[in-house]
Design a protein around this motif. Structure first.
Motif, short mmCIF file in Angstrom:
data_model
loop_
_atom_site.label_atom_id
_atom_site.label_comp_id
_atom_site.label_asym_id
_atom_site.label_seq_id
_atom_site.Cartn_x
_atom_site.Cartn_y
_atom_site.Cartn_z
N LEU A 96 1.02 -1.15 0.06
CA LEU A 96 0.17 0.07 0.10
C LEU A 96 0.72 1.35 -0.02
CD1 LEU A 96 -2.80 -1.10 2.63
CD2 LEU A 96 -2.73 -1.28 0.01
N CYS A 97 2.06 1.30 0.74
CA CYS A 97 3.10 2.26 0.80
C CYS A 97 3.52 2.53 -0.70
CB CYS A 97 4.25 2.14 1.61
SG CYS A 97 3.69 1.87 3.49
N ALA A 98 3.68 1.48 -1.37
CA ALA A 98 4.13 1.76 -2.74
C ALA A 98 3.21 2.23 -3.50
CB ALA A 98 4.62 0.38 -3.31
N LEU A 99 1.98 1.85 -3.24
CA LEU A 99 0.88 2.30 -4.37
C LEU A 99 0.62 3.68 -4.00
CD1 LEU A 99 -1.69 1.77 -6.09
CD2 LEU A 99 -3.02 1.16 -4.28
N PHE A 100 0.54 4.22 -2.86
CA PHE A 100 0.51 5.64 -2.59
C PHE A 100 1.79 6.58 -2.54
CE2 PHE A 100 -3.42 3.67 -1.44
CZ PHE A 100 -4.45 4.62 -1.49
N GLY A 101 2.82 5.95 -2.77
CA GLY A 101 4.19 6.60 -2.94
C GLY A 101 4.62 7.28 -1.55
N VAL A 102 4.20 6.62 -0.57
CA VAL A 102 4.77 7.33 0.60
C VAL A 102 5.94 6.95 1.42
CG1 VAL A 102 2.22 7.67 1.47
CG2 VAL A 102 3.09 5.60 2.01
N MET A 103 6.72 6.19 0.73
CA MET A 103 7.87 5.68 1.35
C MET A 103 8.86 6.82 0.97
SD MET A 103 7.32 3.24 3.33
CE MET A 103 8.90 2.80 3.71
N GLN A 104 9.78 7.26 1.76
CA GLN A 104 10.69 8.35 1.33
C GLN A 104 11.97 8.11 2.36
OE1 GLN A 104 10.12 10.91 -0.89
NE2 GLN A 104 7.78 9.84 -1.08
N LEU A 105 12.95 8.67 1.74
CA LEU A 105 14.18 8.75 2.62
C LEU A 105 14.01 10.07 3.43
CD1 LEU A 105 17.17 8.06 0.07
CD2 LEU A 105 16.38 6.69 2.10
N LYS A 106 14.40 9.81 4.84
CA LYS A 106 14.22 10.89 5.64
C LYS A 106 15.39 11.11 6.65
CE LYS A 106 10.29 8.98 7.92
NZ LYS A 106 9.21 9.14 8.55
N ASN A 107 15.85 12.23 7.07
CA ASN A 107 16.90 12.20 8.05
C ASN A 107 16.31 12.16 9.49
OD1 ASN A 107 18.89 12.90 6.38
ND2 ASN A 107 17.90 14.84 5.85
N MET A 108 17.14 11.22 10.02
CA MET A 108 16.65 11.08 11.82
C MET A 108 17.93 11.09 12.25
SD MET A 108 14.26 7.97 13.25
CE MET A 108 13.00 8.54 12.37
N TYR A 109 18.34 11.91 13.26
CA TYR A 109 19.38 11.83 14.11
C TYR A 109 20.67 11.79 13.15
CZ TYR A 109 16.00 10.75 17.47
OH TYR A 109 14.78 10.59 18.05
N GLY A 110 20.51 12.63 12.04
CA GLY A 110 21.64 12.98 11.29
C GLY A 110 21.88 11.72 10.14
N LYS A 111 21.20 10.66 10.04
CA LYS A 111 21.24 9.47 9.29
C LYS A 111 19.92 9.39 8.25
CE LYS A 111 22.31 5.64 10.93
NZ LYS A 111 22.39 4.32 12.07
N GLN A 112 20.29 8.87 7.43
CA GLN A 112 19.17 8.70 6.21
C GLN A 112 18.64 7.58 6.49
OE1 GLN A 112 18.84 9.99 2.45
NE2 GLN A 112 19.01 11.98 3.64
N VAL A 113 17.32 7.48 6.62
CA VAL A 113 16.52 6.34 6.96
C VAL A 113 15.29 6.29 6.15
CG1 VAL A 113 17.03 6.07 9.30
CG2 VAL A 113 15.14 7.28 8.55
N ARG A 114 14.73 5.06 5.53
CA ARG A 114 13.81 5.14 4.66
C ARG A 114 12.59 4.79 5.67
NH1 ARG A 114 11.93 0.72 2.58
NH2 ARG A 114 10.68 0.96 0.49
N GLY A 115 11.52 5.53 5.40
CA GLY A 115 10.40 5.37 6.28
C GLY A 115 9.05 6.05 5.58
N ILE A 116 7.97 5.89 6.46
CA ILE A 116 6.70 6.50 5.72
C ILE A 116 6.61 7.93 5.92
CG2 ILE A 116 4.30 6.58 6.15
CD1 ILE A 116 4.48 3.45 6.52
N GLU A 117 6.22 8.49 4.84
CA GLU A 117 6.02 10.16 4.95
C GLU A 117 4.45 10.26 5.42
OE1 GLU A 117 7.33 13.54 2.06
OE2 GLU A 117 5.34 12.56 1.41
N ARG A 118 4.54 10.85 6.43
CA ARG A 118 2.96 11.16 6.95
C ARG A 118 1.94 11.61 5.86
NH1 ARG A 118 2.08 10.96 12.18
NH2 ARG A 118 4.21 11.30 12.62
N SER A 119 1.06 11.04 5.50
CA SER A 119 0.29 11.23 4.33
C SER A 119 -0.92 11.18 4.60
CB SER A 119 0.54 10.74 2.81
OG SER A 119 2.19 10.95 2.94
N THR A 120 -2.37 11.58 3.98
CA THR A 120 -3.62 11.31 4.08
C THR A 120 -4.06 11.55 2.78
OG1 THR A 120 -3.28 12.12 6.56
CG2 THR A 120 -5.66 11.89 5.21
N PHE A 121 -5.03 10.58 2.48
CA PHE A 121 -5.89 10.43 1.16
C PHE A 121 -7.41 10.46 1.65
CE2 PHE A 121 -1.56 8.78 1.02
CZ PHE A 121 -1.08 9.30 -0.22
N LEU A 122 -8.14 11.20 0.85
CA LEU A 122 -9.69 11.29 0.82
C LEU A 122 -10.37 10.65 -0.40
CD1 LEU A 122 -12.45 11.96 2.30
CD2 LEU A 122 -11.72 14.17 1.52
#
Length: 156
Positions: free
Chosen positions: A98-124
């Protein structure tokens, strides 16, 4: 599977949820919200889920169901639901389909490191299953209220 875009219908989806199997075809004739969040029991995700919980009756009164989605296991979702008294289903997406279908997986910075995670997103989605509005890079404060306003406009 291609991604969902505004003006397009949600393709048939099935997944495991805290309310039993989720099947998008069962939502025909009813508006619904899918909100993606990074992780159960984290501060922002807890607040966001509580906000949707607190407005849940108003969403239902406007003819709209709410579903939360993350990569957490069903067991984690069940514990989170019980702890926060969430009245709506949480959908488990451990394989990120589902994450792939909605394109919500992103690279994010967490404590100076790049991590792959869900970008908080909402769909109506409207009662015909058409995506009418999306929010990406969501900031939690007032977000659930903003989505509720959009639901009310859709119902008007």
């Amino acid at each position: 599977m291609s991604s969902v875009a505004i003006g397009q219908p949600l393709p048939p989806l099935t997944a495991e949820s805290t309310h039993g199997p989720f099947d998008s075809s069962a939502l025909s004739g009813q508006a619904f919200v899918l909100y993606f969040y990074p992780k159960d029991n984290t501060p922002g995700c807890t607040t966001e889920s509580q906000d949707f919980r607190d407005l849940h009756e108003q969403f239902l009164a406007s003819g709209c169901k709410v579903f939360g989605i993350s990569r957490d296991s069903l067991k984690s979702h069940e514990n989170f639901t019980a702890k926060q008294s969430l009245p709506f289903a949480l959908i488990s997406d451990p394989d990120e389909a589902l994450c792939a279908l909605f394109g919500v997986m992103q690279l994010k910075n967490m404590y100076g490191k790049q991590v792959r995670g869900i970008e908080r997103s909402t769909f109506l989605f409207d009662a015909q299953g058409i995506l009418t509005q999306e929010w990406r890079k969501v900031r939690v404060p007032e977000h659930a209220s903003e989505v509720l306003q959009a639901v009310r406009q859709l119902a008007a």
